[in-house]
Design a protein around this motif. Structure first.
Motif, PDB file in Angstrom:
ATOM      1  N   VAL A   2       0.855  -1.179   0.000  1.00 37.29           N
ATOM      2  CA  VAL A   2       0.000   0.000   0.000  1.00 37.29           C
ATOM      3  C   VAL A   2       0.898   1.239   0.000  1.00 37.29           C
ATOM      4  O   VAL A   2       1.769   1.371   0.866  1.00 37.29           O
ATOM      5  CB  VAL A   2      -0.935   0.030   1.232  1.00 37.29           C
ATOM      6  N   PHE A   3       0.691   2.117  -0.977  1.00 37.77           N
ATOM      7  CA  PHE A   3       1.458   3.361  -1.064  1.00 37.77           C
ATOM      8  C   PHE A   3       0.587   4.542  -0.708  1.00 37.77           C
ATOM      9  O   PHE A   3      -0.553   4.640  -1.164  1.00 37.77           O
ATOM     10  CB  PHE A   3       1.956   3.578  -2.504  1.00 37.77           C
ATOM     11  N   ASP A   4       1.134   5.446   0.089  1.00 36.60           N
ATOM     12  CA  ASP A   4       0.533   6.752   0.309  1.00 36.60           C
ATOM     13  C   ASP A   4       0.731   7.531  -0.992  1.00 36.60           C
ATOM     14  O   ASP A   4       1.846   7.568  -1.535  1.00 36.60           O
ATOM     15  CB  ASP A   4       1.249   7.435   1.477  1.00 36.60           C
ATOM     16  N   LYS A   5      -0.324   8.130  -1.496  1.00 33.74           N
ATOM     17  CA  LYS A   5      -0.267   8.848  -2.765  1.00 33.74           C
ATOM     18  C   LYS A   5       0.850   9.895  -2.795  1.00 33.74           C
ATOM     19  O   LYS A   5       1.459  10.143  -3.836  1.00 33.74           O
ATOM     20  CB  LYS A   5      -1.627   9.517  -3.029  1.00 33.74           C
ATOM     21  N   ASP A   6       1.147  10.505  -1.658  1.00 32.53           N
ATOM     22  CA  ASP A   6       2.178  11.540  -1.599  1.00 32.53           C
ATOM     23  C   ASP A   6       3.566  11.009  -1.956  1.00 32.53           C
ATOM     24  O   ASP A   6       4.406  11.750  -2.466  1.00 32.53           O
ATOM     25  CB  ASP A   6       2.215  12.202  -0.221  1.00 32.53           C
ATOM     26  N   VAL A   7       3.836   9.737  -1.708  1.00 34.02           N
ATOM     27  CA  VAL A   7       5.126   9.143  -2.072  1.00 34.02           C
ATOM     28  C   VAL A   7       5.285   9.148  -3.593  1.00 34.02           C
ATOM     29  O   VAL A   7       6.373   9.376  -4.114  1.00 34.02           O
ATOM     30  CB  VAL A   7       5.255   7.703  -1.519  1.00 34.02           C
ATOM     31  N   LEU A   8       4.199   8.926  -4.300  1.00 32.27           N
ATOM     32  CA  LEU A   8       4.252   8.833  -5.767  1.00 32.27           C
ATOM     33  C   LEU A   8       4.572  10.164  -6.435  1.00 32.27           C
ATOM     34  O   LEU A   8       4.995  10.184  -7.592  1.00 32.27           O
ATOM     35  CB  LEU A   8       2.935   8.276  -6.306  1.00 32.27           C
ATOM     36  N   SER A   9       4.398  11.264  -5.723  1.00 31.49           N
ATOM     37  CA  SER A   9       4.690  12.574  -6.316  1.00 31.49           C
ATOM     38  C   SER A   9       6.177  12.921  -6.243  1.00 31.49           C
ATOM     39  O   SER A   9       6.609  13.903  -6.840  1.00 31.49           O
ATOM     40  CB  SER A   9       3.858  13.668  -5.640  1.00 31.49           C
ATOM     41  N   GLU A  10       6.948  12.116  -5.523  1.00 30.73           N
ATOM     42  CA  GLU A  10       8.392  12.348  -5.413  1.00 30.73           C
ATOM     43  C   GLU A  10       9.120  11.693  -6.583  1.00 30.73           C
ATOM     44  O   GLU A  10       8.810  10.561  -6.956  1.00 30.73           O
ATOM     45  CB  GLU A  10       8.940  11.771  -4.103  1.00 30.73           C
ATOM     46  N   GLU A  11      10.103  12.384  -7.144  1.00 29.26           N
ATOM     47  CA  GLU A  11      10.905  11.797  -8.231  1.00 29.26           C
ATOM     48  C   GLU A  11      11.745  10.636  -7.727  1.00 29.26           C
ATOM     49  O   GLU A  11      11.901   9.614  -8.394  1.00 29.26           O
ATOM     50  CB  GLU A  11      11.824  12.848  -8.846  1.00 29.26           C
ATOM     51  N   TRP A  12      12.283  10.795  -6.508  1.00 29.25           N
ATOM     52  CA  TRP A  12      13.200   9.802  -5.960  1.00 29.25           C
ATOM     53  C   TRP A  12      12.572   9.050  -4.800  1.00 29.25           C
ATOM     54  O   TRP A  12      11.849   9.616  -4.000  1.00 29.25           O
ATOM     55  CB  TRP A  12      14.494  10.470  -5.505  1.00 29.25           C
ATOM     56  N   TYR A  13      12.902   7.788  -4.727  1.00 28.89           N
ATOM     57  CA  TYR A  13      12.427   6.884  -3.687  1.00 28.89           C
ATOM     58  C   TYR A  13      13.648   6.479  -2.860  1.00 28.89           C
ATOM     59  O   TYR A  13      14.576   5.857  -3.388  1.00 28.89           O
ATOM     60  CB  TYR A  13      11.800   5.658  -4.359  1.00 28.89           C
ATOM     61  N   GLY A  14      13.671   6.858  -1.603  1.00 26.36           N
ATOM     62  CA  GLY A  14      14.782   6.505  -0.729  1.00 26.36           C
ATOM     63  C   GLY A  14      14.373   5.401   0.214  1.00 26.36           C
ATOM     64  O   GLY A  14      13.356   5.507   0.887  1.00 26.36           O
ATOM     65  N   CYS A  15      15.178   4.316   0.254  1.00 23.20           N
ATOM     66  CA  CYS A  15      14.820   3.187   1.106  1.00 23.20           C
ATOM     67  C   CYS A  15      16.041   2.361   1.457  1.00 23.20           C
ATOM     68  O   CYS A  15      17.117   2.540   0.890  1.00 23.20           O
ATOM     69  CB  CYS A  15      13.781   2.304   0.418  1.00 23.20           C
ATOM     70  N   GLY A  16      15.842   1.421   2.359  1.00 25.26           N
ATOM     71  CA  GLY A  16      16.893   0.493   2.732  1.00 25.26           C
ATOM     72  C   GLY A  16      16.976  -0.654   1.740  1.00 25.26           C
ATOM     73  O   GLY A  16      16.047  -0.912   0.978  1.00 25.26           O
ATOM     74  N   ASP A  17      18.119  -1.344   1.783  1.00 21.49           N
ATOM     75  CA  ASP A  17      18.340  -2.477   0.874  1.00 21.49           C
ATOM     76  C   ASP A  17      18.091  -3.814   1.568  1.00 21.49           C
ATOM     77  O   ASP A  17      18.567  -4.848   1.121  1.00 21.49           O
ATOM     78  CB  ASP A  17      19.752  -2.416   0.284  1.00 21.49           C
ATOM     79  N   GLY A  18      17.339  -3.783   2.664  1.00 19.67           N
ATOM     80  CA  GLY A  18      17.053  -5.002   3.419  1.00 19.67           C
ATOM     81  C   GLY A  18      17.925  -5.131   4.651  1.00 19.67           C
ATOM     82  O   GLY A  18      17.822  -6.095   5.388  1.00 19.67           O
ATOM     83  N   THR A  19      18.785  -4.133   4.863  1.00 17.93           N
ATOM     84  CA  THR A  19      19.626  -4.092   6.056  1.00 17.93           C
ATOM     85  C   THR A  19      19.381  -2.759   6.761  1.00 17.93           C
ATOM     86  O   THR A  19      18.708  -1.890   6.214  1.00 17.93           O
ATOM     87  CB  THR A  19      21.125  -4.188   5.699  1.00 17.93           C
ATOM     88  N   THR A  20      19.977  -2.589   7.920  1.00 13.27           N
ATOM     89  CA  THR A  20      19.884  -1.303   8.615  1.00 13.27           C
ATOM     90  C   THR A  20      21.155  -0.479   8.411  1.00 13.27           C
ATOM     91  O   THR A  20      21.370   0.524   9.078  1.00 13.27           O
ATOM     92  CB  THR A  20      19.642  -1.500  10.128  1.00 13.27           C
ATOM     93  N   THR A  21      21.990  -0.909   7.446  1.00 18.00           N
ATOM     94  CA  THR A  21      23.247  -0.198   7.178  1.00 18.00           C
ATOM     95  C   THR A  21      23.458   0.092   5.693  1.00 18.00           C
ATOM     96  O   THR A  21      24.536   0.533   5.303  1.00 18.00           O
ATOM     97  CB  THR A  21      24.455  -1.002   7.702  1.00 18.00           C
ATOM     98  N   GLY A  22      22.445  -0.148   4.874  1.00 15.82           N
ATOM     99  CA  GLY A  22      22.554   0.118   3.437  1.00 15.82           C
ATOM    100  C   GLY A  22      21.302   0.809   2.935  1.00 15.82           C
ATOM    101  O   GLY A  22      20.187   0.314   3.122  1.00 15.82           O
ATOM    102  N   TYR A  23      21.497   1.975   2.302  1.00 11.60           N
ATOM    103  CA  TYR A  23      20.358   2.773   1.854  1.00 11.60           C
ATOM    104  C   TYR A  23      20.581   3.232   0.429  1.00 11.60           C
ATOM    105  O   TYR A  23      21.717   3.442  -0.003  1.00 11.60           O
ATOM    106  CB  TYR A  23      20.145   3.972   2.804  1.00 11.60           C
ATOM    107  N   MET A  24      19.478   3.388  -0.299  1.00 12.89           N
ATOM    108  CA  MET A  24      19.605   3.730  -1.709  1.00 12.89           C
ATOM    109  C   MET A  24      18.562   4.717  -2.183  1.00 12.89           C
ATOM    110  O   MET A  24      17.549   4.940  -1.530  1.00 12.89           O
ATOM    111  CB  MET A  24      19.563   2.471  -2.564  1.00 12.89           C
ATOM    112  N   LYS A  25      18.853   5.245  -3.349  1.00 12.63           N
ATOM    113  CA  LYS A  25      17.995   6.207  -4.037  1.00 12.63           C
ATOM    114  C   LYS A  25      17.710   5.622  -5.415  1.00 12.63           C
ATOM    115  O   LYS A  25      18.630   5.286  -6.157  1.00 12.63           O
ATOM    116  CB  LYS A  25      18.753   7.535  -4.152  1.00 12.63           C
ATOM    117  N   VAL A  26      16.412   5.475  -5.725  1.00 12.81           N
ATOM    118  CA  VAL A  26      15.952   4.917  -6.999  1.00 12.81           C
ATOM    119  C   VAL A  26      14.813   5.809  -7.485  1.00 12.81           C
ATOM    120  O   VAL A  26      14.101   6.405  -6.675  1.00 12.81           O
ATOM    121  CB  VAL A  26      15.421   3.470  -6.794  1.00 12.81           C
TER     122      VAL A  26
END
Length: 179
Positions: A133-157
């Motif tokens: 489930v996505f909050d509609k406001d997330v979809l208005s952002e060009e970039w999606y920042g999230c973790g890579d499945g760890t608590t020490t690796g983060y990315m921008k897609v």
């Protein structure tokens, strides 16, 4: 001081979990580019401020939720600054009230520990138990920042690539709600 590495555009040399390996294999297969950083262990949204600054984006907040019987699961992606209100979430989906899923279910279904919830966790959801489930406001952002499945690796897609390419590949078409 919270450590954030220089920006990298390649997968790590070694992986901390099977999910993390699957994340980078999937991104390569889908030809989705990313920028990533390694960090000290980041658990709270406050820890993400330095990561946001380094990657020039806004980290999303990803919550793993379930009903009281622990038979229905939701991976809710919203903006970092919004407080979670269970009643509003449940009303928006027309479902019974939800709460945070127990840590052991998060680990067994998504392959992550507390603090590492990520949209990429659906790669581990082989039984199709999780509704994204996505909050509609997330979809208005060009970039999606999230973790890579760890608590020490983060990315921008690019957000569009997460929603259109990755989630289609993972067979988890998101529901979009306004919160």
């Amino acid at each position: 001081m919270f450590f954030v590495s220089d920006i990298m555009v390649m997968a790590p040399d070694s992986y901390k979990s099977s999910l993390q390996e699957l994340v980078y294999e999937s991104l390569a297969k889908l030809q989705i580019s990313f920028e990533r950083v390694d960090t000290d262990e980041a658990i709270s949204m406050e820890d993400c401020i330095a990561i946001n600054k380094k990657l020039d984006m806004k980290m999303v907040k990803t919550l793993f939720l379930c009903n009281s019987k622990k038979t229905e699961f939701h991976l809710f992606v919203t903006t970092a600054d919004k407080p979670f209100k269970s009643k509003e979430f449940s009303n928006a989906l027309g479902i019974s009230r939800v709460s945070f899923a127990p840590a052991e279910l998060m680990e067994s279904i998504l392959g992550v520990k507390i603090g590492a919830a990520t949209v990429f966790g659906v790669l581990m959801d082989k039984d199709d138990l999780v509704r994204v489930v996505f909050d509609k406001d997330v979809l208005s952002e060009e970039w999606y920042g999230c973790g890579d499945g760890t608590t020490t690796g983060y990315m921008k897609v690019r957000t569009k690539q997460i929603v259109n390419d990755f989630l289609n590949y993972a067979k988890h078409i998101p529901t979009v709600i306004q919160m």
